[in-house]
Design an enzyme around this catalytic site. Structure first.
Site, PDB file in Angstrom:
ATOM      1  N   GLU A 109      39.788  31.573  36.504  1.00 55.48           N
ATOM      2  CA  GLU A 109      40.206  31.993  35.178  1.00 55.48           C
ATOM      3  C   GLU A 109      41.718  31.816  35.041  1.00 55.48           C
ATOM      4  O   GLU A 109      42.474  32.115  35.964  1.00 55.48           O
ATOM      5  CB  GLU A 109      39.821  33.451  34.952  1.00 55.48           C
ATOM      6  CG  GLU A 109      40.007  33.906  33.520  1.00 55.48           C
ATOM      7  CD  GLU A 109      39.452  35.297  33.317  1.00 55.48           C
ATOM      8  OE1 GLU A 109      38.238  35.410  33.033  1.00 55.48           O
ATOM      9  OE2 GLU A 109      40.221  36.262  33.447  1.00 55.48           O
ATOM     10  N   ASP A 143      33.239  42.345  38.540  1.00 54.94           N
ATOM     11  CA  ASP A 143      34.156  41.303  39.023  1.00 54.94           C
ATOM     12  C   ASP A 143      33.404  40.078  39.530  1.00 54.94           C
ATOM     13  O   ASP A 143      33.785  38.943  39.250  1.00 54.94           O
ATOM     14  CB  ASP A 143      35.061  41.862  40.122  1.00 54.94           C
ATOM     15  CG  ASP A 143      35.970  42.960  39.601  1.00 54.94           C
ATOM     16  OD1 ASP A 143      36.774  42.684  38.698  1.00 54.94           O
ATOM     17  OD2 ASP A 143      35.872  44.092  40.097  1.00 54.94           O
ATOM     18  N   ASP A 165      37.399  34.944  39.955  1.00 53.36           N
ATOM     19  CA  ASP A 165      38.003  35.828  38.957  1.00 53.36           C
ATOM     20  C   ASP A 165      39.174  36.507  39.660  1.00 53.36           C
ATOM     21  O   ASP A 165      38.988  37.457  40.419  1.00 53.36           O
ATOM     22  CB  ASP A 165      36.990  36.856  38.463  1.00 53.36           C
ATOM     23  CG  ASP A 165      37.581  37.790  37.415  1.00 53.36           C
ATOM     24  OD1 ASP A 165      38.440  37.347  36.636  1.00 53.36           O
ATOM     25  OD2 ASP A 165      37.164  38.965  37.372  1.00 53.36           O
TER      26      ASP A 165
END
Length: 166
Positions: free
Chosen positions: A71, A142, A11
C-alpha cells in the site's frame, strides 16, 4: 496456458504489518498464507525497522512469491506518524526488491475499490469481502488488508505491466 503467479501483499505499519500470500491462476484466486508482523514496540526505531525487513525477507524465502505489492503511503494529520509509516514501508519494500521481485504500489482507495467496489470502504467491509473472494479465509484486519492489496495487484497487474495504471 497461463502460469500460476504467487503474490505477496503487504500492509505496512510500524506496530502491526499485515502480510498475505495468494496465487493467481487465470481468474482464480487462492489464499496461501497470511499473518501479522509485530515488531517490539519498546525497541528503538532502527531495531523495529530491522525486524520488519528480516520478517519480510523470511516471508519471501518461505513463500517464494513471483511478485509483491504494498500500500502507498498517505499523508495523515500527523507528519511524524506519516514519516514513521514511510520508514516501515521502506523496510518492507527492500526485502522483496533485494530478492529481485517487482514491487507494485497501490493507493488505499484503489485497493478498497478493487475488493469492495468503493474506495471509502471500512476495514470490516474489506475483511468481509476478502473472506468472500478467498473462501475459507479468516484474517485479522491487518492481514485482510494485506490480502486485499494482493487481490488488487492480481486485478491490475497486467495493466501495470503495459503502463496503463498510474
Amino acid at each position: 496456458m497461463v502460469a500460476v503467479t504467487r503474490i505477496l501483499g503487504i500492509d505496512p505499519g510500524l506496530r502491526r504489518m499485515g502480510w498475505g500470500v495468494i496465487t493467481v491462476d487465470g481468474s482464480r484466486l487462492v489464499a496461501v498464507a497470511h499473518g501479522v508482523v509485530t515488531p517490539p514496540t519498546d525497541a528503538p526505531l532502527a531495531m523495529r525497522l530491522n525486524h520488519i525487513f528480516d520478517a519480510v525477507s523470511e516471508l519471501v524465502r518461505i513463500h517464494q512469491p513471483d511478485e509483491s505489492a504494498i500500500e502507498e503511503a498517505f499523508m495523515a494529520n500527523n507528519a511524524s506518524s506519516a514519516l514513521k509509516l514511510g520508514h516501515a514501508r521502506a523496510a518492507a519494500l527492500l526485502a522483496p526488491a533485494q530478492a529481485g521481485l517487482p514491487v507494485a504500489e497501490y493507493a488505499a482507495r484503489l485497493v478498497k475499490k478493487s475488493v469492495v467496489g468503493t474506495g471509502a470502504a471500512d476495514k470490516a467491509q474489506v475483511a468481509a469481502m476478502v473472506g468472500v473472494l478467498l473462501p475459507g479465509t479468516k484474517a485479522t484486519a491487518d492481514a485482510a488488508d494485506a490480502l486485499a492489496i494482493a487481490i488488487c495487484h492480481a486485478h491490475h497487474r497486467r495493466a501495470r505491466s503495459i503502463g496503463s495504471i498510474a
